[in-house]
Design an enzyme around this catalytic site. Structure first.
Site, PDB file in Angstrom:
ATOM      1  N   LYS A  41       4.974 -36.296  71.392  1.00  0.00           N
ATOM      2  CA  LYS A  41       3.609 -36.501  70.886  1.00  0.00           C
ATOM      3  C   LYS A  41       2.968 -35.150  70.553  1.00  0.00           C
ATOM      4  O   LYS A  41       3.450 -34.101  71.019  1.00  0.00           O
ATOM      5  CB  LYS A  41       2.779 -37.252  71.929  1.00  0.00           C
ATOM      6  CG  LYS A  41       2.604 -36.496  73.245  1.00  0.00           C
ATOM      7  CD  LYS A  41       1.997 -37.374  74.334  1.00  0.00           C
ATOM      8  CE  LYS A  41       1.833 -36.590  75.632  1.00  0.00           C
ATOM      9  NZ  LYS A  41       1.462 -37.474  76.760  1.00  0.00           N
ATOM     10  N   ARG A 139      -6.310 -45.573  82.956  1.00  0.00           N
ATOM     11  CA  ARG A 139      -6.459 -45.074  81.593  1.00  0.00           C
ATOM     12  C   ARG A 139      -5.967 -46.208  80.701  1.00  0.00           C
ATOM     13  O   ARG A 139      -6.588 -47.267  80.718  1.00  0.00           O
ATOM     14  CB  ARG A 139      -5.633 -43.789  81.465  1.00  0.00           C
ATOM     15  CG  ARG A 139      -6.267 -42.717  80.655  1.00  0.00           C
ATOM     16  CD  ARG A 139      -5.486 -41.423  80.696  1.00  0.00           C
ATOM     17  NE  ARG A 139      -4.071 -41.560  80.310  1.00  0.00           N
ATOM     18  CZ  ARG A 139      -3.208 -40.559  80.196  1.00  0.00           C
ATOM     19  NH1 ARG A 139      -3.598 -39.322  80.446  1.00  0.00           N
ATOM     20  NH2 ARG A 139      -1.960 -40.766  79.845  1.00  0.00           N
ATOM     21  N   HIS A 171       2.382 -45.284  83.990  1.00  0.00           N
ATOM     22  CA  HIS A 171       2.293 -43.809  83.957  1.00  0.00           C
ATOM     23  C   HIS A 171       1.636 -43.332  85.247  1.00  0.00           C
ATOM     24  O   HIS A 171       0.703 -43.967  85.747  1.00  0.00           O
ATOM     25  CB  HIS A 171       1.467 -43.397  82.733  1.00  0.00           C
ATOM     26  CG  HIS A 171       1.537 -41.950  82.366  1.00  0.00           C
ATOM     27  ND1 HIS A 171       2.704 -41.213  82.386  1.00  0.00           N
ATOM     28  CD2 HIS A 171       0.571 -41.085  81.932  1.00  0.00           C
ATOM     29  CE1 HIS A 171       2.437 -39.963  81.983  1.00  0.00           C
ATOM     30  NE2 HIS A 171       1.159 -39.859  81.715  1.00  0.00           N
ATOM     31  N   ARG A 226      10.669 -40.368  81.081  1.00  0.00           N
ATOM     32  CA  ARG A 226       9.895 -39.957  79.896  1.00  0.00           C
ATOM     33  C   ARG A 226       9.381 -38.527  80.038  1.00  0.00           C
ATOM     34  O   ARG A 226       8.168 -38.295  80.088  1.00  0.00           O
ATOM     35  CB  ARG A 226       8.678 -40.875  79.691  1.00  0.00           C
ATOM     36  CG  ARG A 226       8.931 -42.317  79.425  1.00  0.00           C
ATOM     37  CD  ARG A 226       7.630 -43.024  78.999  1.00  0.00           C
ATOM     38  NE  ARG A 226       6.503 -42.698  79.862  1.00  0.00           N
ATOM     39  CZ  ARG A 226       6.173 -43.329  80.988  1.00  0.00           C
ATOM     40  NH1 ARG A 226       6.886 -44.352  81.405  1.00  0.00           N
ATOM     41  NH2 ARG A 226       5.132 -42.943  81.698  1.00  0.00           N
ATOM     42  N   TYR A 269     -16.252  -5.744  68.654  1.00  0.00           N
ATOM     43  CA  TYR A 269     -17.630  -6.241  68.725  1.00  0.00           C
ATOM     44  C   TYR A 269     -18.226  -6.062  70.119  1.00  0.00           C
ATOM     45  O   TYR A 269     -17.570  -6.338  71.120  1.00  0.00           O
ATOM     46  CB  TYR A 269     -17.673  -7.728  68.396  1.00  0.00           C
ATOM     47  CG  TYR A 269     -17.384  -8.065  66.947  1.00  0.00           C
ATOM     48  CD1 TYR A 269     -17.981  -7.371  65.900  1.00  0.00           C
ATOM     49  CD2 TYR A 269     -16.524  -9.113  66.651  1.00  0.00           C
ATOM     50  CE1 TYR A 269     -17.718  -7.715  64.578  1.00  0.00           C
ATOM     51  CE2 TYR A 269     -16.254  -9.461  65.325  1.00  0.00           C
ATOM     52  CZ  TYR A 269     -16.853  -8.758  64.301  1.00  0.00           C
ATOM     53  OH  TYR A 269     -16.595  -9.105  63.001  1.00  0.00           O
ATOM     54  N   CYS A 316     -11.269 -10.921  68.444  1.00  0.00           N
ATOM     55  CA  CYS A 316     -12.085 -11.388  67.320  1.00  0.00           C
ATOM     56  C   CYS A 316     -11.438 -12.601  66.675  1.00  0.00           C
ATOM     57  O   CYS A 316     -10.405 -13.073  67.126  1.00  0.00           O
ATOM     58  CB  CYS A 316     -12.236 -10.271  66.291  1.00  0.00           C
ATOM     59  SG  CYS A 316     -12.844  -8.741  67.015  1.00  0.00           S
ATOM     60  N   ASP A 318      -9.898 -12.846  63.853  1.00  0.00           N
ATOM     61  CA  ASP A 318      -8.668 -12.566  63.112  1.00  0.00           C
ATOM     62  C   ASP A 318      -7.820 -11.452  63.702  1.00  0.00           C
ATOM     63  O   ASP A 318      -6.744 -11.172  63.197  1.00  0.00           O
ATOM     64  CB  ASP A 318      -9.015 -12.147  61.681  1.00  0.00           C
ATOM     65  CG  ASP A 318     -10.085 -13.015  61.072  1.00  0.00           C
ATOM     66  OD1 ASP A 318      -9.904 -14.248  61.122  1.00  0.00           O
ATOM     67  OD2 ASP A 318     -11.093 -12.477  60.579  1.00  0.00           O
TER      68      ASP A 318
HETATM   69  C1  LIG Z   1       2.508 -37.315  77.750  1.00  0.00           C
HETATM   70  C2  LIG Z   1       3.158 -38.465  78.404  1.00  0.00           C
HETATM   71  C3  LIG Z   1       4.392 -38.324  79.070  1.00  0.00           C
HETATM   72  C4  LIG Z   1       5.031 -36.978  79.325  1.00  0.00           C
HETATM   73  O1  LIG Z   1       4.313 -36.328  80.334  1.00  0.00           O
HETATM   74  P1  LIG Z   1       4.747 -34.838  80.824  1.00  0.00           P
HETATM   75  O2  LIG Z   1       3.847 -34.580  81.965  1.00  0.00           O
HETATM   76  O3  LIG Z   1       4.494 -33.941  79.674  1.00  0.00           O
HETATM   77  O4  LIG Z   1       6.167 -34.933  81.183  1.00  0.00           O
HETATM   78  C5  LIG Z   1       5.006 -39.453  79.547  1.00  0.00           C
HETATM   79  N1  LIG Z   1       4.449 -40.671  79.399  1.00  0.00           N
HETATM   80  C6  LIG Z   1       3.254 -40.844  78.784  1.00  0.00           C
HETATM   81  C7  LIG Z   1       2.665 -42.192  78.684  1.00  0.00           C
HETATM   82  C8  LIG Z   1       2.571 -39.756  78.286  1.00  0.00           C
HETATM   83  O5  LIG Z   1       1.382 -39.934  77.686  1.00  0.00           O
END
Ligand SMILES: *Cc1c(COP(=O)(O)O)cnc(C)c1O
Length: 379
Positions: A41, A139, A171, A226, A269, A316, A318
């Site tokens: 992502k 979430r 998650h 994941r 600056y 700055c 740039d």
């Molecule tokens: C971003 C994400 C992951 C990966 O998480 P990490 O902490 O970067 O390994 C896995 N599952 C979901 C749903 C996520 O949003």
């Protein structure tokens, strides 16, 4: 670390490092009988999603995961045919193009499931769905009290042929805090969600583990892990020991101009820094518009001509200025702002610590309009 080319502001992406890290993670997963979905992502956490995806798949990952439908379609447009799961939708997202492109979709609610079924019916195709349970992150994911109805509706849609339920997933909230009581609590709720899906007549696989859980909780690997951040070589659980991950991103520039100033001359600056003695300054053409946080003014270093040297005065938009002391460095010399750290250069983790954030935020924010990306490593 140096090559001949002189860069203005470049992110060097080392795909060999990506492959190495995926080897580490997929090896851990395989040891517990799990496959690996590499999370790409936000453009592969700023590293370039198609390149990361190809490297990951060549190194033992079986699947890819993204947040947005557009990100999934970008992988398909790049010719990547591996399974891709997409999990976070806006009302404006269209599921028809996603299903047509064989993108697997997550459903956290009956409303989303209905949208998926509609799109599948419109196409006359079966959509592949991962049902997401909220086990305590609060979430996305379906709350426990709505879950039985969601799995019933999914079983009905599966029987009608519009969807195939591939997985039940969730998650973790605190996997990077070893032994945090929420981890086991989420695992228990996840077990219950899975049982309810089975009871509704579904036969899904399960996935729960992010990078931290992939590295520290083999009991939570289930069928699929994941990992995201660890793929890029940034360790979310350094307190659990050295996992041998190699950071894949190096941010570099080169010296645009050098000059000598007298004692008492001030820099940049606001004149926040004044030379205490005659010294050599090197101007580097990167600034906060290129991802160097202005709040690191006066408290960051770069790797230049064989050592760490302080950035003096304000960063700055740039440009920034490095004090090279009595060393006169050549214009065009490579400047490393952060990298894997093996030469002694700063790292993204070090920036994050100084800024009071996490390395995730550093690398995902680096790719900007004037910044180039150069992919290195064996194809
Ligand atoms: C971003 C994400 C992951 C990966 O998480 P990490 O902490 O970067 O390994 C896995 N599952 C979901 C749903 C996520 O949003």
């Amino acid at each position: 670390m140096s090559d001949q080319h002189v860069y203005r502001a470049d992110l060097r992406i080392d795909v060999d490092a990506i492959r190495h890290n995926v080897g580490v993670l997929a090896g851990r997963a395989r040891a517990s009988g799990a496959a690996t979905m590499v999370v790409v992502k936000s453009d592969g956490y700023g590293h370039g999603a198609p390149e990361v995806a190809r490297a990951a798949l060549s190194a033992g990952a079986e699947r890819l995961g993204v947040a947005a439908v557009e990100e999934a379609l970008q992988l398909r447009e790049a010719g990547i045919t591996a399974p891709v799961l997409c999990w976070l939708f806006a009302e404006s997202d269209e599921f028809v193009p996603a299903i047509r492109a064989d993108v697997e979709l997550s459903a956290s609610s009956q409303a989303t499931l209905a949208r998926i079924v509609d799109a599948a019916a419109k196409l006359g195709r079966t959509a592949t769905v991962h049902l997401k349970a909220d086990t305590g992150l609060s979430r996305s994911g379906c709350p426990a009290e709505l879950w039985p109805a969601l799995v019933e509706a999914a079983a009905k849609a599966e029987a009608e042929g519009w969807i195939r339920v591939e997985a039940v997933w969730s998650h973790l909230a605190c996997a990077d805090e070893l032994g945090h009581p929420s981890i086991d609590q989420q695992a228990e709720r996840f077990a219950r969600a899975y049982e309810q899906a089975r009871a509704a007549g579904l036969d899904p696989i399960r996935h729960l583990a992010n990078s931290a859980a992939t590295l520290t909780r083999p009991d939570l690997h289930f069928d699929l892990v994941r990992p995201g951040i660890a793929v890029y070589g940034l360790d979310p659980v350094p307190q659990a020991g050295d996992h041998g991950l190699v950071p894949a991103m190096t941010f570099r520039s080169s010296v645009a101009l050098t000059k000598r100033v007298e004692a008492g001359e001030s820099v940049s600056y606001g004149h926040t820094w004044t030379a205490g003695q005659p010294t050599n300054l090197a101007l580097v053409p990167v600034g906060y518009a290129d991802g160097v946080p202005r709040s690191l003014s006066g408290r960051m270093q770069v790797w230049l001509a064989g050592k760490r040297r302080p950035v003096v005065g304000r960063v700055c938009m740039d440009q920034l200025v490095v004090d090279t002391g009595q060393d006169a460095v050549a214009e065009g010399s490579e400047v490393v702002l952060f990298g894997p750290g093996d030469l002694g250069e700063p790292t993204a983790a070090e920036w994050a610590e100084q800024l009071g954030t996490i390395h995730y935020e550093i690398v995902t924010g680096m790719y900007r309009p004037r910044v180039t990306r150069t992919v290195v490593g064996a194809r």
